[in-house]
Each structure stands twice: as C-alpha cells, then as structure tokens.
Design a protein around this motif. Structure first.
Motif, PDB file in Angstrom:
ATOM      1  N   LYS A   1      -2.479 -10.554  22.794  1.00 51.47           N
ATOM      2  CA  LYS A   1      -3.815 -10.803  23.329  1.00 51.47           C
ATOM      3  C   LYS A   1      -4.405 -11.956  22.532  1.00 51.47           C
ATOM      4  O   LYS A   1      -4.948 -11.762  21.455  1.00 51.47           O
ATOM      5  N   GLY A   2      -4.257 -13.188  23.080  1.00 53.62           N
ATOM      6  CA  GLY A   2      -4.718 -14.356  22.348  1.00 53.62           C
ATOM      7  C   GLY A   2      -3.938 -14.506  21.046  1.00 53.62           C
ATOM      8  O   GLY A   2      -2.711 -14.475  21.050  1.00 53.62           O
ATOM      9  N   ARG A   3      -4.675 -14.601  19.942  1.00 55.09           N
ATOM     10  CA  ARG A   3      -3.988 -14.782  18.665  1.00 55.09           C
ATOM     11  C   ARG A   3      -3.576 -13.464  18.019  1.00 55.09           C
ATOM     12  O   ARG A   3      -2.988 -13.434  16.964  1.00 55.09           O
ATOM     13  N   GLU A   4      -3.960 -12.365  18.682  1.00 51.17           N
ATOM     14  CA  GLU A   4      -3.659 -11.063  18.101  1.00 51.17           C
ATOM     15  C   GLU A   4      -2.811 -10.214  19.033  1.00 51.17           C
ATOM     16  O   GLU A   4      -2.469 -10.635  20.131  1.00 51.17           O
TER      17      GLU A   4
ATOM     18  N   TYR B   1      -5.978  -3.426  17.006  1.00 51.57           N
ATOM     19  CA  TYR B   1      -5.515  -4.814  16.951  1.00 51.57           C
ATOM     20  C   TYR B   1      -4.688  -5.088  15.699  1.00 51.57           C
ATOM     21  O   TYR B   1      -4.967  -4.540  14.639  1.00 51.57           O
ATOM     22  N   VAL B   2      -3.663  -5.925  15.871  1.00 56.00           N
ATOM     23  CA  VAL B   2      -2.870  -6.364  14.727  1.00 56.00           C
ATOM     24  C   VAL B   2      -2.968  -7.885  14.668  1.00 56.00           C
ATOM     25  O   VAL B   2      -2.756  -8.562  15.669  1.00 56.00           O
ATOM     26  N   SER B   3      -3.330  -8.380  13.502  1.00 51.93           N
ATOM     27  CA  SER B   3      -3.480  -9.821  13.348  1.00 51.93           C
ATOM     28  C   SER B   3      -2.322 -10.415  12.561  1.00 51.93           C
ATOM     29  O   SER B   3      -2.148 -10.113  11.388  1.00 51.93           O
ATOM     30  N   PRO B   4      -1.517 -11.290  13.221  1.00 50.27           N
ATOM     31  CA  PRO B   4      -0.405 -11.906  12.494  1.00 50.27           C
ATOM     32  C   PRO B   4      -0.883 -12.901  11.431  1.00 50.27           C
ATOM     33  O   PRO B   4      -0.213 -13.077  10.419  1.00 50.27           O
ATOM     34  N   THR B   5      -2.040 -13.518  11.650  1.00 51.64           N
ATOM     35  CA  THR B   5      -2.500 -14.500  10.663  1.00 51.64           C
ATOM     36  C   THR B   5      -3.112 -13.812   9.444  1.00 51.64           C
ATOM     37  O   THR B   5      -2.850 -14.189   8.312  1.00 51.64           O
ATOM     38  N   LYS B   6      -3.906 -12.778   9.703  1.00 48.93           N
ATOM     39  CA  LYS B   6      -4.533 -12.073   8.572  1.00 48.93           C
ATOM     40  C   LYS B   6      -3.636 -10.979   8.014  1.00 48.93           C
ATOM     41  O   LYS B   6      -3.899 -10.421   6.957  1.00 48.93           O
TER      42      LYS B   6
END
Ligand SMILES: [Zn+2]
Length: 328
Positions: free
Chosen positions: A31-34, A50-55
């Motif tokens: 979903k977008g960046r997440e 949500y899981v954030s690959p960047t954070k």
C-alpha cells in the motif's frame, strides 16, 4: 542477564528485513510505501496493521501494537527476547556475542535442551536394541523414515537406565530432574519416569526436544500415555505434537488436522498426510487455537467417536469459535 549492546541490536535490525519477517507469517499487501494486513494481534476486518520497510517497524492503528522485527517475533512467535534475537541473527548470518549467553539462567536452559537431546538419542539406541519395541512399531506400520522423522525411541524396562546413563554426577542428576525425566518417591528415592515405553520426543517451534510422551507396549499397563510434566521448557497447553514436522514437510501449510494422540499423527504422516498435529494430554486451549491459526488458515479436528472424543471435540469448538474470522 548480560546485556546485548545497543550497537549489536541496531546492526541486527539493520541487516534484517521486517517486511520479510512479518510477511512470512502474515499476508501483507503493498500500500504505497508501506505494507498492510489485518492485524495479527486483534480481531478486525479492515486492515489497520502497517509495516514500514523504510522505518523498519510495524504499527497497528486499531490496537496500538507497535515495534521492531524483534518485538514482532516475541509477540507473534512468542519467543523470549534472546530467542528472537537468535532467530534474526540466524537468518541474517550474524553471530550473537558469546558473553551474553553465559549468564546462569540461560546456560541452565541450554543444558536442559542438551540433556533432553541426549535422552532422545539414548531412547533411539534402546529402540535399536529392543525387538519388542520395534515389533510394536512394525505392527503399527511405522517405517524407518517416520521413526527418524519423529525421533521415536524406547525407554528400557528398568528404574535407572536413563538415570545411570545420563545422571553421572550430582549436577547432571539435578538437571535431569528439572527436565522432568526422573520421578521421586515418598522416601526421596529418584528413578526413571519413563519405563518400558515407546518414546515420542516433543519438539518446540525451533525443532528442539522439550519433553517426551511415552506409550505403553503392553495393552494392560497403565497409564496408556504418559507425558513429561510441565517444566521450564514445556508448557503442554501451548505446544502441539507434530507441528515442527508438519512445518518441515510443507513450505506453506494450507490446513492442519488435529488428532488425539502421537500415534495418530505418526500414522497420518505414514500415509502421506503431513499436516497432522496433536495436543498433549490436554484439551484444545485458547493458546492452541491461536497457534493453529497462525500456522494454517483451515483447521480440522478429527477425534474418536467415543465419549472422550466427543468431549474433546466440544472443547475444541469452545476454543476455536471465539477466534473465527474471515479467512479462518
Ligand atoms: Zn491491532
């Protein structure tokens, strides 16, 4: 506990991918960046997890669950902190600094795992030496492959076979007592808990032996099944016999079939049904239900048609129904 340095933890997290860790357990959608999914920590229909690959963290807007790959493994796989760290380190190919593993509690647990592994090996050697035990397994159609797969063994008919073989000094004796392999009578005399039984090692989610179930050879003997007592390593309400083997046999489990005993699990594997598990001398608990659904979306219960089997079926329904949701 000796502490792992913050630098080590930072490095470990930097070299782990939380999307991969979470994604191998929860079906993530980009979903977008997440990435998002229905939250594995609370019941919901619309995804707020949500899981954030960047954070490199996860967050649930529904229940507030939040953390890193380490806390995800602790909460989802129910691992202790150091076990979660070791799991990540293993995946990333990093060595966990040695000194942290030398505190007393930790090295005692490690010794307990080693003692149980040694017991499993001893039982396997005794199976090779016992035509009677091998005849029993032959009569049940358990072949060499499945004997090896489940590490099936035999506890010899004597009060101190295991005690003499593995309890060679005071420290080792105490260790065997803590793993539940010895019993003590009223006069304080210590002896082998499992005697003249076919032995089924019970493995944890990482494939380590944490307890045993023993089945009598002689139909007249009782109890028919005897399990290790609850120990630091073994909590029967949270473990499923055969889950380790089922996970080894399939990349992804489509379903799990819960049956009554170890022999039922082994017999199903023997006939090519490698998704069978059993609870261990206890009804299906809420923890079992969670564990089952975490590993497979479809769960079947398959018990005997007698009164005990019907009671077990009802208890299973009571544990599972409150946890039903879309996709389960
Ligand atoms: Zn949540």
């Amino acid at each position: 506990m000796a502490r792992l340095s913050d630098a080590f933890i930072d490095d470990l997290l930097a070299r782990s991918d939380i999307v991969e860790i979470v994604g191998s357990r929860v079906p993530l959608k980009r979903k977008g960046r997440e990435y998002s999914a229905p939250c594995p920590f609370h019941d919901e229909r619309t995804p707020s997890f949500y899981v954030s690959p960047t954070k490199q963290f996860y967050h649930c807007f529904g229940c507030g669950a939040h953390g890193t790959a380490i806390s995800f493994l602790m909460n989802y796989d129910r691992l202790e902190f150091l076990d979660a760290v070791e799991e990540l380190a293993r995946r990333a190919g990093i060595e966990v600094p040695k000194e942290t593993r030398q505190n007393n509690k930790d090295s005692d647990l490690r010794d307990q795992y080693a003692a149980l592994e040694a017991a499993a090996k001893l039982f396997q050697r005794q199976l090779a030496d016992s035509p009677r035990a091998r005849d029993y397994l032959d009569s049940r159609g358990v072949d060499a492959e499945n004997r090896a797969r489940f590490g099936i063994g035999y506890a010899a008919d004597g009060y101190s076979t295991l005690k003499d073989a593995l309890g060679t000094d005071e420290r080792r004796l105490k260790l065997l007592e803590r793993t539940g392999m010895l019993s003590k009578n009223d006069r304080g005399h210590v002896y082998d808990k499992f005697r003249d039984r076919v032995m089924f090692p019970i493995h944890d989610r990482r494939g380590r032996v944490i307890a045993f179930g023993g089945r009598v050879l002689d139909k007249e003997a009782s109890p028919k099944y005897l399990n290790s007592p609850e120990t630091a390593l073994f909590h029967k309400g949270r473990e499923l016999y055969g889950l380790w083997q089922a996970r080894q046999a399939s990349q992804k489990l489509e379903r799990l079939i819960v049956v009554e005993g170890y022999m039922d699990v082994v017999a199903l594997f023997q006939h090519g049904i490698t998704q069978a598990v059993a609870t261990l001398g206890t009804a299906t608990t809420a923890d079992h239900a969670e564990l089952l659904f975490r590993n497979a979306p479809d769960v079947y219960f398959c018990f005997d048609g007698d009164a005990a089997g019907r009671r077990a079926g009802w208890r299973a329904v009571e544990s599972v129904l409150p946890r039903m949701k879309d996709g389960r």
